[in-house]
Design a protein around this motif. Structure first.
Motif, short mmCIF file in Angstrom:
data_model
loop_
_atom_site.label_atom_id
_atom_site.label_comp_id
_atom_site.label_asym_id
_atom_site.label_seq_id
_atom_site.Cartn_x
_atom_site.Cartn_y
_atom_site.Cartn_z
N VAL A 425 -61.13 -31.87 -37.00
CA VAL A 425 -60.21 -30.89 -36.76
C VAL A 425 -58.80 -31.28 -36.31
N THR A 426 -57.76 -31.24 -37.47
CA THR A 426 -56.45 -31.63 -37.00
C THR A 426 -55.54 -30.64 -36.84
N PHE A 427 -54.63 -30.14 -35.81
CA PHE A 427 -53.74 -29.38 -35.57
C PHE A 427 -52.52 -29.95 -35.22
N ARG A 428 -51.34 -29.39 -36.08
CA ARG A 428 -50.12 -29.81 -36.38
C ARG A 428 -49.24 -28.62 -35.81
N PRO A 429 -49.04 -28.52 -34.54
CA PRO A 429 -48.46 -27.22 -33.97
C PRO A 429 -46.75 -27.82 -34.49
N LEU A 430 -46.21 -28.78 -34.41
CA LEU A 430 -45.13 -29.32 -34.80
C LEU A 430 -45.17 -30.33 -35.77
N GLN A 431 -43.90 -30.53 -36.54
CA GLN A 431 -44.08 -31.57 -37.67
C GLN A 431 -44.06 -32.99 -37.00
N GLN A 432 -43.84 -32.98 -35.53
CA GLN A 432 -43.75 -34.28 -35.06
C GLN A 432 -44.95 -34.64 -34.40
N LEU A 433 -45.98 -33.55 -34.23
CA LEU A 433 -46.81 -33.70 -33.27
C LEU A 433 -48.29 -33.45 -34.06
N ARG A 434 -49.30 -33.93 -33.48
CA ARG A 434 -50.57 -33.92 -34.31
C ARG A 434 -51.70 -34.08 -33.24
N PHE A 435 -52.78 -33.32 -33.20
CA PHE A 435 -53.83 -33.17 -32.36
C PHE A 435 -55.00 -33.37 -33.34
N THR A 436 -56.05 -34.28 -33.08
CA THR A 436 -57.31 -34.41 -33.70
C THR A 436 -58.39 -34.38 -32.76
N ALA A 437 -59.42 -33.92 -33.41
CA ALA A 437 -60.88 -33.98 -32.60
C ALA A 437 -61.71 -34.34 -33.55
N MET A 438 -62.44 -35.18 -33.47
CA MET A 438 -63.68 -35.62 -34.15
C MET A 438 -64.99 -35.89 -33.41
N GLY A 439 -66.00 -35.44 -34.24
CA GLY A 439 -67.43 -35.61 -33.41
C GLY A 439 -68.46 -35.71 -34.57
N GLY A 440 -69.45 -36.29 -34.17
CA GLY A 440 -70.33 -36.37 -35.21
C GLY A 440 -71.63 -37.19 -34.72
N THR A 441 -72.83 -37.21 -35.56
CA THR A 441 -74.09 -37.86 -35.13
C THR A 441 -74.29 -38.64 -36.25
N THR A 442 -75.04 -39.97 -35.96
CA THR A 442 -75.83 -40.46 -36.80
C THR A 442 -77.18 -40.98 -36.52
N GLU A 443 -78.20 -40.59 -37.42
CA GLU A 443 -79.56 -40.57 -37.06
C GLU A 443 -80.25 -41.57 -38.02
N SER A 444 -80.86 -42.56 -37.63
CA SER A 444 -81.40 -43.53 -38.62
C SER A 444 -82.78 -43.72 -38.08
N ASN A 445 -83.83 -43.97 -39.14
CA ASN A 445 -85.13 -43.87 -39.04
C ASN A 445 -85.67 -45.28 -39.94
N SER A 446 -86.69 -45.91 -39.37
CA SER A 446 -87.28 -46.92 -40.11
C SER A 446 -88.93 -46.80 -39.95
N LEU A 447 -89.66 -46.94 -41.00
CA LEU A 447 -90.99 -46.91 -41.27
C LEU A 447 -91.44 -48.12 -41.99
N THR A 448 -92.31 -48.88 -41.40
CA THR A 448 -92.96 -50.08 -41.99
C THR A 448 -94.56 -50.03 -41.81
N GLY A 449 -94.94 -50.90 -42.73
CA GLY A 449 -96.39 -50.97 -43.18
C GLY A 449 -96.90 -52.10 -43.72
N TRP A 450 -97.82 -52.98 -43.32
CA TRP A 450 -98.45 -54.00 -44.01
C TRP A 450 -99.83 -54.20 -43.75
N THR A 451 -100.47 -54.95 -44.79
CA THR A 451 -101.96 -55.13 -44.80
C THR A 451 -102.10 -56.28 -45.44
N ARG A 452 -103.05 -57.36 -44.51
CA ARG A 452 -103.66 -58.33 -45.30
C ARG A 452 -105.00 -58.26 -45.67
#
Length: 992
Positions: A425-452
Motif C-alpha cells: 500500500v502506497t500513500f502519497r499525501p504530497l507529490q514529494q512524499l511517499r509512504f509504503t507498507a509492504m507485508g507478506g508470507t512465503t510458505e514452502s513444502n517439500s515431500l520426498t519418498g524413495w524405495t529400494r
C-alpha cells in the motif's frame, strides 16, 4: 455469509465507488503508442511517465500505454527505453477524458536517463554513484532459459554464471566478484519484487528487468544478508491500454555435449588378443546407449493483462516439462502468478497485491544418476545386462554394479511447493512524499519418498528399504518505508527511511524402514517393514526459527546533475547472532562527478554524452547459515548401549557456546568510470574494487577441557579480493531496417586468505586446511588452502616424466630430486595449479535486419586449471577389471603407456581456459499489418530457433571445461558428474 461481513463489504464498496466518482471529476488519463522511428515496430516495455509526478506505465506488446488518474491541466509526457533516445511531448488533460499522444523513438546505444532498480526504490542511471548493473527484458539472452540466471549469463562483468551439470533439476551456479567466505553462504541475496526469493521463483517470461547491486555501497542497505551481492528481479505488470494476451512456448531436444570415448567390445577382443588381461564375456553391450537418450522438453507460458480506469491486473501460467539425457530423469514445473493494482483518491493511494505459486515434481528422484553414470562408464562392454533367465547379471567385483539394475530397482519422487502472498500500500499525501507498507508470507513444502526394491543390489537377504520425508518453512516479512523527493533550484534531494522485519520457521520429518514383505507399497506403508519390530527403523524430526529486524535510511543528493552523493546506514539485529552481538551497523557512502556536465567540457574536441567518475565504500555482512550456532548444544547418539537390562541412548555435547558469534563483515571500496561518446553509440564502464572480509566464520579446534566440545565456531578469519571489471558496447550499424549492437565485458579477480587465527582471542589453528577429494581408490584431498595464499590451490605430486616401467616420476618436497610416485611421501605434495578462474569474459551481439533478429552470446574463463578426474582414473590400463578411455593406451610424455598405480599427479591437471558459444538465436517477426491481411486477430508473432552450448574452444581434454568454480575446492571435474548438454529449440511468441 455472516451479516457483519455483508455489511462491511457493502460499506467498502459504496465508499470505493464514491471515491472513484470524485476522482473522475478532477482527473483524466493519457494514452498513446510508442514505436520505433525506422521500423515502426511497437516498443514493448517503453517506460512512460508524467513529468513531475509518480505516475507512469509501460508500453505493452502493441506499443500501447495508458496512464490513469492524471491531474487535469497541461502535462509533460516522457518516454524512455533502453537503446533509444528519450522523447518528451506536452498534452492537456481534461477531466474524465483520455488525452492521446504518440511517440516515435530514434535508436541510441545507451539510454542514460532510464530508471534502474536499487535497494528500496529506483534511480536514474545518470545519477548512480555505486556499482550497479541492470539488464532489461529486451537485453536478456534470447532463447529458452531455465531460470533468471540464464537470462543474464555473460551480460555483466563480475557476475559469473556457471552451468556445470545437465541434470534437468539443476540451476546455474552464481558468483559475484569472487569468493568471499569459507563457510557462510556464497549465494547472492535475491529479491523478487522486494521479497526474498530465488532465481527460479518466477518464470523467465514474467521478468521485466534484473538489477545487480555489486559493490558494498549499493548493497549495504540490506545489511547482514548482502556480502555476496544483491540481485533485484522486477516482474512484468500491466502497462496500460487494452487487455492483452501473450503466449510463449517452445519445444527443445538435447544431446550429451560430448561423449566420453571408452573402449568398445571390439576393442576388448583386440586388446585381449594383444595380451592384455581383459575379460571377454562374449556379448556386445553399449552401456552408454542404454542410459542415454535424446530428451524432448517443452514450456508453455500464457500471460493476460488489462485494466480499467483505476484498476489493472496481470496474470500468468507457466507449465514446463524438462527431460534429462539419462533415462527416467526429468522435472515437471508449474508456476502461476497474479498481480493486481488499484489507485484511488486522485492517485494518492495505491494498493497492489502479488501472488506466486510454484510446484515442482521430480517423478524419478530415487536413482543416484551420478553413481549410475560411473557404473555405465566402467562396465565391461562384452558383458550383458541380464542372464538368460531374465535376472540381472551381477558381478562380485568391488565397486562394480549393474547400472541398469540400479536404475530400475530404485524408485522415488520429490515434490516441492511454494506459495508467496504479499501486498503493498502506497500513500502519497504530497507529490514529494511517499509512504509504503509492504507485508507478506512465503510458505514452502517439500515431500520426498524413495524405495529400494528386493532386486536392488543393496537388498540382499530381503533388506529392501523405503523412506518418507517432509520439510516446510514459513517466512513472514513486513517493511515500512517513507521517501521524500524535492528539487530546490539546482539541488535535488531524495531521503529514504524504513523499518524491516522478517522471520522464518522451519520444520522437517523423516522416517525409514527395511525388510518389507513386498515392494508393492513403495514408501506408502512404512509400518510393514520388519526393522520397526526389531527397533532398527529410523525416525527424525526437527524445528528451528530465526528473526531479523532492521532500521535503515538513505540520502541521495544531486547538484546540477553534476555532483552526486549517496549515504546510507542500516542498523540490524539477527537472532542467529550471539548474545554479545545481536545488533550491528552497516554504513555506506558513494560519490559521483559527472564531468561531462561541466562547462569546461565544451572546449574538449570529443563530445562526451556521459563521463562520470564514481567512488563508493560500504560495509555488508553475512550471517551464520543456521540458527542456535552461538548456544551450547547437546545431541543424542544414533547408537545405544545395554545397561541394567535396558538399551540406553547417550547424550553428549555437540557444540560450545559462543556469545560473541556475529556476522561476517565485508568492507568494500569501489572506483568506477562511465562514459558514452559518438551520440551514445560507444559507451562503457570500468570498475576497480577491493573487498576485505573480516570476522569470517570458521570452526577451530579447542582443548577439552576446559571446553565441553572439541571445536568452536568463531569469527576470526580474514580474506581479501581485488579486481577490475570493464564493459564496452558499440552500436555498429544504426540504419532504418538494420541495426547491430555488439558488446564485450571482462573481469579479473584475485583473492588471498589473510588469516585463520586470532591470538587475542586465543584461537589458533593450522595455517592450512584441505578441501575436495579424489574419491576411491586414491583417497586424497585435492585442494589445500593456506594463509597468505590464494584459495583453490591444487596440491599433488608434480610429475615430470615416466620411467621405463610406466611409473610416473615426480619432484620431491625440495624440488631438487626426481623420485617414483609410489615412493613419494605426504611432504612431497606440491602446489600444482589453481582451480579458480582469474578472468571471465563475454561477447554479446544482437542485430535486426527487417523482420529478422539475430543474437549470439559467447562467454568464457581463463587463467585457471582443472583436475581431470576422468582421465586420472580411466586412462590407466593397469586395472583391467574396469573399462577405460581409449586414450589409456596413448604414450605419456611421448614415451610409453602408464603401468603404475593410480596416483594424483600433475599430469592430469590441465589448463582450463575456454571460450564458449553459449547461445545463438535467430527469429522472424510478423507484425499486425502482415497478420491483418490474413484476417488474424493476432497482433504479432515471433518465430525463432535457438541453440545452447553450441561450441567450446579450449585445449582441455575433458568433456567440458565449464566446471564448478566456487567454494573452497573449485576446478574439479568429477568423473561421475551428470554431463553437460547441447540443446536445440524451436519457439513462438504470440501477442493477441
Amino acid at each position: 455469509m455472516r451479516p457483519w461481513i455483508v455489511h462491511t463489504t457493502l460499506v467498502a464498496a459504496l465508499a470505493l465507488a464514491g471515491a472513484t466518482a470524485a476522482t473522475a471529476q478532477t482527473t483524466g488519463s493519457v494514452t498513446g503508442t510508442v514505436v520505433d522511428l525506422n521500423s515502426r515496430q511497437p516498443l514493448d516495455g517503453a517506460q512512460v511517465t508524467i513529468v513531475g509526478t509518480q505516475l507512469g506505465g509501460l508500453a505493452n506488446a502493441e506499443g500501447r500505454f495508458l496512464i490513469l488518474i492524471v491531474p487535469v491541466g497541461p502535462r509533460a509526457v516522457r518516454v524512455e527505453r533502453i537503446g533509444y533516445a528519450t522523447s518528451e511531448q506536452r498534452v492537456t488533460v481534461v477531466a474524465g477524458q483520455a488525452a492521446r499522444v504518440d511517440f516515435q523513438l530514434a535508436t541510441q546505444a545507451v539510454q542514460l536517463q532510464g530508471l534502474v532498480a536499487i535497494g528500496y526504490g529506483t534511480q536514474k542511471k545518470e545519477t548512480i554513484t555505486s556499482s550497479i548493473a541492470s539488464v532489461t527484458a529486451e537485453q536478456f539472452v534470447k532463447g529458452p532459459a531455465n531460470s533468471a540466471a540464464n537470462l543474464i549469463a555473460g551480460k555483466m562483468p563480475g557476475l559469473a554464471v556457471t552451468q556445470s551439470s545437465g541434470n534437468p533439476g539443476s540451476n546455474p551456479d552464481i558468483q559475484l566478484r569472487g569468493i568471499s567466505s569459507i563457510s557462510a553462504s556464497r549465494s547472492p541475496l535475491v529479491l523478487v519484487d522486494g521479497v526474498p526469493g530465488g532465481m527460479s521463483t518466477v518464470a523467465p517470461e514474467d521478468i521485466e528487468s534484473i538489477s545487480v547491486l555489486k559493490d558494498g555501497s549499493a548493497a549495504a542497505i540490506y545489511g547482514s544478508r548482502a556480502s555476496n551481492g544483491v540481485i533485484l528481479i522486477t516482474t512484468k505488470k500491466h502497462s496500460g491500454g487494452n487487455a492483452t494476451l501473450r503466449y510463449d512456448g517452445f519445444i527443445s531436444a538435447s544431446t550429451i555435449y560430448r561423449r566420453p570415448d571408452f573402449l568398445t567390445a571390439e576393442d576388448y577382443v583386440r586388446l585381449k588378443g594383444e595380451g592384455w588381461a581383459f575379460d571377454n564375456f562374449g556379448t556386445t553391450t553399449n552401456w552408454q546407449d542404454l542410459l542415454l537418450r535424446t530428451p524432448v522438453s517443452y514450456r508453455h507460458n500464457l500471460t493476460i493483462s488489462g485494466g480499467a480506469q483505476n484498476t489493472n491486473y496481470t496474470a500468468s501460467i507457466n507449465l514446463e516439462n524438462r527431460q534429462g539425457i539419462f533415462e527416467l530423469s526429468e522435472n515437471h514445473d508449474f508456476t502461476t502468478r497474479a498481480n493486481i493494482r488499484h489507485q484511488m483518491f486522485n492517485g494518492k493511494l495505491e494498493a497492489e497485491g502479488n501472488f506466486v505459486h510454484s510446484a515442482s515434481t521430480n517423478p524419478n528422484s530415487g536413482p543416484d544418476y551420478n553413481y549410475i553414470w560411473r557404473q555405465v562408464l566402467i562396465r565391461n562392454p562384452t558383458d550383458s545386462v541380464y542372464h538368460a533367465d531374465g535376472t540381472y547379471n551381477v558381478r562380485s567385483t568391488y565397486f562394480y554394479e549393474n547400472p541398469i539394475q540400479l536404475l530400475n530397482e530404485t524408485t522415488g519422487q520429490s515434490q516441492d511447493r511454494s506459495t508467496r502472498l504479499h501486498g503493498t500500500v502506497t500513500f502519497r499525501p504530497l507529490q514529494q512524499l511517499r509512504f509504503t507498507a509492504m507485508g507478506g508470507t512465503t510458505e514452502s513444502n517439500s515431500l520426498t519418498g524413495w524405495t529400494r526394491t528386493l532386486n536392488h543390489p543393496s537388498s540382499a537377504g530381503g533388506l529392501n528399504s523405503a523412506n518418507r520425508g517432509t520439510s516446510s518453512s514459513y517466512d513472514r516479512i513486513a517493511e515500512l518505508t517513507g521517501t521524500f523527493q524535492q528539487n530546490f533550484g539546482d539541488h535535488a534531494v531524495t531521503a529514504l527511511g524504513g523499518y524491516s522485519y522478517s522471520d522464518r520457521v522451519s520444520e522437517d520429518f523423516s522416517a525409514s524402514n527395511t525388510m518389507f514383505p513386498t515392494d508393492l507399497f513403495d514408501w506408502n506403508n512404512l509400518g510393514r517393514g520388519d526393522y520397526l519390530g526389531q527397533g532398527k527403523a529410523s525416525m527424525s524430526s526437527g524445528k528451528s526459527d530465526r528473526k531479523l529486524i532492521g532500521f535503515f535510511g538513505r540520502v541521495n543528493y544531486d547538484y546540477k546533475n553534476r555532483y552526486m552523493l549517496m549515504a546510507s546506514l542500516r542498523h540490524e539485529g539477527d537472532s542467529r547472532f550471539g548474545s554479545g552481538h545481536k545488533w550491528g551497523d552497516f554504513p555506506a557512502i558513494s560519490l559521483g562527478w559527472r564531468i561531462s556536465a561541466e562547462p569546461f567540457m565544451e572546449a574538449v574536441p570529443v563530445k562526451f554524452d556521459d563521463l562520470r567518475l564514481r567512488f563508493g565504500y560500504g560495509v555488508t555482512g553475512m550471517a551464520p547459515g543456521s540458527s542456535y550456532q552461538s548456544l551450547t548444544r547437546y545431541s543424542y547418539s544414533s547408537s545405544r548401549f545395554f545397561y541394567n537390562g535396558n538399551w540406553v541412548q547417550t547424550l553428549g555435547p555437540a557444540a560450545n557456546p559462543n556469545p560473541d558469534l556475529k556476522w561476517e563483515e565485508k568492507r568494500e571500496t569501489n572506483f568506477g568510470l562511465n562514459f558514452a561518446v559518438l551520440d551514445s553509440r560507444l559507451n562503457g564502464t570500468v570498475d576497480v574494487y577491493r573487498r576485505e572480509t573480516v570476522d569470517m566464520l570458521y570452526s577451530y579446534s579447542v582443548p577439552v577441557p576446559p571446553n565441553i566440545f572439541g571445536s568452536l565456531l568463531a569469527n576470526v578469519g580474514t580474506m581479501q579480493n581485488n579486481g577490475i571489471e570493464a564493459e564496452l558496447s558499440y552500436d555498429v550499424v544504426r540504419k532504418p531496417g538494420f541495426n547491430w549492437t555488439t558488446s564485450v565485458n571482462w573481469s579479473k579477480n584475485s583473492n588471498k586468505l589473510v588469516a585463520l587465527s586470532d591470538s587475542v582471542a586465543g584461537l589458533v589453528t593450522n595455517p592450512c586446511f584441505w578441501d575436495g577429494h579424489t574419491g576411491e581408490p586414491i583417497q586424497r584431498s585435492i585442494t589445500k588452502n593456506c594463509v597468505g595464499d590464494q584459495i583453490g590451490n591444487f596440491y599433488g605430486l608434480e610429475s615430470v616424466d615416466i620411467d621405463s616401467l610406466g611409473v610416473f616420476l615426480v619432484r620431491d618436497s625440495l624440488g631438487t630430486s626426481i623420485i617414483r610416485a609410489p615412493d613419494a611421501k605426504d611432504k612431497d605434495y606440491r602446489n600444482v595449479g589453481n582451480g579458480y578462474p582469474k578472468m571471465n569474459f563475454a561477447w554479446n551481439n544482437t542485430a535486426r535486419i527487417g523482420k529478422f533478429d539475430l543474437s549470439v552470446n559467447m562467454r568464457g574463463a581463463a587463467d585457471f586449471q582443472i583436475v581431470n578426474l576422468m582421465n586420472m582414473y580411466y586412462t590407466n590400463p593397469r586395472n583391467t577389471q574396469y573399462n577405460m578411455l581409449k586414450g589409456a593406451f596413448d604414450k605419456v610424455y611421448g614415451k610409453r603407456v602408464v603401468n603404475g598405480d593410480l596416483a594424483y599427479v600433475s599430469y592430469y591437471i590441465e589448463q582450463g581456459d575456454y571460450l564458449k558459444v553459449d547461445n545463438a538465436t535467430i527469429g522472424y517477426t510478423l507484425n499486425s499489418a502482415a497478420l491483418g491481411r490474413l484476417g488474424s486477430s493476432v497482433k504479432n508473432v515471433r518465430l525463432y530457433v535457438s541453440g545452447r552450448n553450441l561450441l567450446t574452444i579450449t585445449g582441455y581434454k575433458g568433456l567440458d571445461p565449464e566446471v564448478p568454480a566456487g567454494g573452497m575446492s573449485p576446478g574439479i571435474d568429477q568423473r561421475d558428474k551428470y554431463p553437460t548438454i547441447r540443446t536445440f529449440t524451436a519457439g513462438v511468441t504470440m501477442n493477441f
